[in-house]
Motif scaffolding. Structure first.
Motif, PDB file in Angstrom:
ATOM      1  N   SER A   1       0.829  -1.210   0.000  1.00  0.00           N
ATOM      2  CA  SER A   1       0.000   0.000   0.000  1.00  0.00           C
ATOM      3  C   SER A   1       0.867   1.266   0.000  1.00  0.00           C
ATOM      4  N   SER A   2       1.926   1.208  -0.780  1.00  0.00           N
ATOM      5  CA  SER A   2       2.851   2.328  -0.999  1.00  0.00           C
ATOM      6  C   SER A   2       3.782   2.623   0.185  1.00  0.00           C
ATOM      7  N   LYS A   3       3.643   1.900   1.280  1.00  0.00           N
ATOM      8  CA  LYS A   3       4.584   2.081   2.386  1.00  0.00           C
ATOM      9  C   LYS A   3       5.900   1.380   2.078  1.00  0.00           C
ATOM     10  N   MET A   4       6.985   1.947   2.632  1.00  0.00           N
ATOM     11  CA  MET A   4       8.318   1.406   2.377  1.00  0.00           C
ATOM     12  C   MET A   4       9.126   1.366   3.665  1.00  0.00           C
ATOM     13  N   PRO A   5      10.042   0.401   3.803  1.00  0.00           N
ATOM     14  CA  PRO A   5      10.977   0.435   4.924  1.00  0.00           C
ATOM     15  C   PRO A   5      11.868   1.678   4.804  1.00  0.00           C
ATOM     16  N   LEU A   6      12.422   2.114   5.925  1.00  0.00           N
ATOM     17  CA  LEU A   6      13.231   3.329   5.895  1.00  0.00           C
ATOM     18  C   LEU A   6      14.455   3.163   5.004  1.00  0.00           C
ATOM     19  N   TRP A   7      15.013   1.956   4.938  1.00  0.00           N
ATOM     20  CA  TRP A   7      16.200   1.760   4.101  1.00  0.00           C
ATOM     21  C   TRP A   7      15.889   1.838   2.612  1.00  0.00           C
ATOM     22  N   VAL A   8      14.617   1.739   2.257  1.00  0.00           N
ATOM     23  CA  VAL A   8      14.198   1.988   0.870  1.00  0.00           C
ATOM     24  C   VAL A   8      13.937   3.480   0.676  1.00  0.00           C
ATOM     25  N   ILE A   9      13.272   4.086   1.654  1.00  0.00           N
ATOM     26  CA  ILE A   9      12.939   5.508   1.573  1.00  0.00           C
ATOM     27  C   ILE A   9      14.185   6.360   1.363  1.00  0.00           C
ATOM     28  N   VAL A  10      15.251   6.086   2.129  1.00  0.00           N
ATOM     29  CA  VAL A  10      16.445   6.937   2.042  1.00  0.00           C
ATOM     30  C   VAL A  10      17.126   6.848   0.680  1.00  0.00           C
ATOM     31  N   GLU A  11      16.864   5.786  -0.055  1.00  0.00           N
ATOM     32  CA  GLU A  11      17.448   5.669  -1.393  1.00  0.00           C
ATOM     33  C   GLU A  11      16.708   6.516  -2.426  1.00  0.00           C
ATOM     34  N   LEU A  12      15.478   6.885  -2.114  1.00  0.00           N
ATOM     35  CA  LEU A  12      14.692   7.735  -3.013  1.00  0.00           C
ATOM     36  C   LEU A  12      14.678   9.189  -2.553  1.00  0.00           C
ATOM     37  N   MET A  13      15.040   9.404  -1.305  1.00  0.00           N
ATOM     38  CA  MET A  13      14.985  10.723  -0.690  1.00  0.00           C
ATOM     39  C   MET A  13      16.215  11.551  -1.079  1.00  0.00           C
ATOM     40  N   SER A  14      16.027  12.855  -1.279  1.00  0.00           N
ATOM     41  CA  SER A  14      17.166  13.724  -1.578  1.00  0.00           C
ATOM     42  C   SER A  14      18.076  13.795  -0.356  1.00  0.00           C
ATOM     43  N   PHE A  15      19.349  14.100  -0.598  1.00  0.00           N
ATOM     44  CA  PHE A  15      20.300  14.172   0.503  1.00  0.00           C
ATOM     45  C   PHE A  15      19.918  15.293   1.470  1.00  0.00           C
ATOM     46  N   SER A  16      19.438  16.391   0.937  1.00  0.00           N
ATOM     47  CA  SER A  16      18.992  17.516   1.774  1.00  0.00           C
ATOM     48  C   SER A  16      17.842  17.092   2.680  1.00  0.00           C
ATOM     49  N   ASN A  17      16.901  16.350   2.137  1.00  0.00           N
ATOM     50  CA  ASN A  17      15.752  15.893   2.907  1.00  0.00           C
ATOM     51  C   ASN A  17      16.168  14.858   3.952  1.00  0.00           C
ATOM     52  N   MET A  18      17.145  14.023   3.599  1.00  0.00           N
ATOM     53  CA  MET A  18      17.641  13.033   4.554  1.00  0.00           C
ATOM     54  C   MET A  18      18.337  13.720   5.729  1.00  0.00           C
ATOM     55  N   SER A  19      19.048  14.809   5.420  1.00  0.00           N
ATOM     56  CA  SER A  19      19.687  15.604   6.474  1.00  0.00           C
ATOM     57  C   SER A  19      18.633  16.153   7.439  1.00  0.00           C
ATOM     58  N   LYS A  20      17.511  16.612   6.903  1.00  0.00           N
ATOM     59  CA  LYS A  20      16.424  17.140   7.736  1.00  0.00           C
ATOM     60  C   LYS A  20      15.752  16.026   8.541  1.00  0.00           C
ATOM     61  N   LEU A  21      15.709  14.820   7.968  1.00  0.00           N
ATOM     62  CA  LEU A  21      15.136  13.682   8.687  1.00  0.00           C
ATOM     63  C   LEU A  21      15.960  13.397   9.944  1.00  0.00           C
ATOM     64  N   TYR A  22      17.275  13.378   9.793  1.00  0.00           N
ATOM     65  CA  TYR A  22      18.151  13.169  10.953  1.00  0.00           C
ATOM     66  C   TYR A  22      17.947  14.286  11.976  1.00  0.00           C
ATOM     67  N   SER A  23      17.825  15.500  11.498  1.00  0.00           N
ATOM     68  CA  SER A  23      17.646  16.651  12.375  1.00  0.00           C
ATOM     69  C   SER A  23      16.347  16.567  13.174  1.00  0.00           C
ATOM     70  N   SER A  24      15.344  15.852  12.659  1.00  0.00           N
ATOM     71  CA  SER A  24      14.035  15.757  13.310  1.00  0.00           C
ATOM     72  C   SER A  24      13.974  14.669  14.379  1.00  0.00           C
ATOM     73  N   MET A  25      15.003  13.831  14.470  1.00  0.00           N
ATOM     74  CA  MET A  25      14.961  12.689  15.388  1.00  0.00           C
ATOM     75  C   MET A  25      15.173  13.102  16.838  1.00  0.00           C
ATOM     76  N   TYR A  26      14.798  12.191  17.742  1.00  0.00           N
ATOM     77  CA  TYR A  26      15.102  12.366  19.160  1.00  0.00           C
ATOM     78  C   TYR A  26      16.604  12.195  19.378  1.00  0.00           C
ATOM     79  N   TYR A  27      17.086  12.756  20.499  1.00  0.00           N
ATOM     80  CA  TYR A  27      18.510  12.648  20.831  1.00  0.00           C
ATOM     81  C   TYR A  27      18.974  11.192  20.870  1.00  0.00           C
ATOM     82  N   SER A  28      18.131  10.305  21.362  1.00  0.00           N
ATOM     83  CA  SER A  28      18.532   8.897  21.505  1.00  0.00           C
ATOM     84  C   SER A  28      18.933   8.298  20.164  1.00  0.00           C
ATOM     85  N   GLU A  29      18.126   8.567  19.118  1.00  0.00           N
ATOM     86  CA  GLU A  29      18.463   8.024  17.787  1.00  0.00           C
ATOM     87  C   GLU A  29      19.626   8.796  17.157  1.00  0.00           C
TER      88      GLU A  29
END
Length: 374
Positions: free
Chosen positions: A230-258
């Protein structure tokens, strides 16, 4: 109400003058009638006042509209755009401003391949005055072109090495978050904003990803996950389609623990890694879009350890050299680091007569600093 009484008398006088009343108005009109007349007079007064105010509002609005329209219609308040020039006229303009052109045909051929506006960006350092157009005595077309070539070679070089870092950090981010959070069925915790500290930032990332995913709508990867998951993907698939800039923002959005878990995997603090990913995405975009890096400030400023900055106070953290050090530090293997250092040294050595190291933030001992970061 005294004023209303006067108006009643005036109204009575008016009626009398028209033959509607005879005799003394004040005497003939009963007290009850006088009250009615006073009421009519007050209503007339209020009505007039309201109409007057509405009229004034329209007049004021009209004045404002005229001012707005005049702003857009008085074209002569602004300068005309510059007239398009032929290649020969472009060369004539450079000569008129003091640039030396020894081989006109070769220069013309270069301008046919490199936009005049882009080319003159590399001549900014040679202007007699920052706001002027004339060049200092001795400025040559060839020197400016050499600076353009330096930029072109460095962009091509950085692009290749950024790709190595990009693939590496896509892997680390996907692995680190998935192992920490995606531990229970249906293993889609990366789609839950509650698993991210900066929820607004996370939503923006996923909105951007929805658009990015559309670029690959015909790929087998997207079609497969659309039909089966249903169009959902594991994160390791998502990051391969995601722009590097967007991936940088994804990391920035995480909790300190991750963030900490991922940063620990690559041997750096979370704040530094977040900054370096941002810097690399900026550098990547400049390289991808052929933006000028020579004589340019970079944002955000690169982060380094306090001890490193104390030892190398000559380094400007918004310079090309600072971003080169970020790329060097974030490369995953020593072989790539050594190769990058050697390439940078070769380029600067080849064009040493033309390059002003200060304009790219490279100190005189840049090779020593770079080698110490292996």
């Amino acid at each position: 109400m005294a004023g209303s009484g006067i108006k009643a008398k005036v109204l009575g006088g008016f009626l009398s003058s028209k033959g509607l009343l005879t005799g003394n108005v004040v005497e003939l009109v009963t007290m009850k009638m006088r009250k009615k007349i006073k009421t009519i007079a007050c209503l007339l007064r209020v009505g007039y006042t309201k109409c007057n105010r509405v009229a004034q509002c329209f007049l004021t609005l009209g004045t404002k509209l005229r001012l707005v329209l005049s702003f857009f219609t008085l074209r002569r308040d602004f300068m005309d755009l510059k007239k398009p020039l032929t290649f020969d006229e472009q060369l004539d303009k450079l000569v008129a401003h003091g640039m030396i052109i020894t081989d006109r045909e070769k220069a013309k051929d270069i301008l046919k391949r490199v936009n005049y506006y882009r080319f003159t960006g590399y001549a900014l350092q040679f202007r007699q005055a920052p706001s002027g157009s004339d060049y200092i005595v001795g400025t040559t077309f060839e020197t400016v072109y050499h600076l353009y070539k330096v930029d072109e070679i460095l962009r091509d070089t950085f692009r290749r090495y950024i790709e190595k870092a990009e693939v590496y950090y896509r892997t680390q981010i996907a692995y680190g978050f998935s192992i920490a959070k995606c531990t229970e069925t249906p293993y889609d915790q990366h789609y839950d904003e509650n698993n991210f500290y900066n929820k607004k930032g996370y939503r923006e990332v996923m909105e951007n990803f929805s658009r990015e995913k559309n670029y690959y709508k015909d790929s087998l990867i997207v079609k497969h996950h659309k039909m089966k998951y249903s169009s959902k993907m594991p994160l390791w698939v998502i990051v391969e389609l995601m722009s590097f800039s967007n991936m940088s923002k994804l990391y920035s959005s995480m909790y300190y623990s991750e963030k900490d878990a991922i940063a620990h995997m690559v041997g750096v603090g979370r704040d530094t890694l977040e900054n370096h990913l941002h810097c690399l995405s900026v550098l990547r975009n400049k390289c991808a879009h052929a933006a000028r890096m020579y004589n340019t400030d970079f944002n955000p400023p690169a982060k380094f350890t306090t001890s490193f900055l104390r030892k190398h106070s000559e380094i400007k953290n918004n310079s090309l050299f600072a971003y080169t050090l970020v790329l060097l530090e974030r490369l995953p293997d020593e072989g790539s680091k050594k190769s990058l250092i050697q390439t940078v040294e070769n380029v600067i050595s080849e064009y040493s007569d033309d390059i002003d190291l200060k304009l790219i933030g490279f100190p005189e001992n840049y090779m020593e600093i770079m080698k110490n970061n292996l």
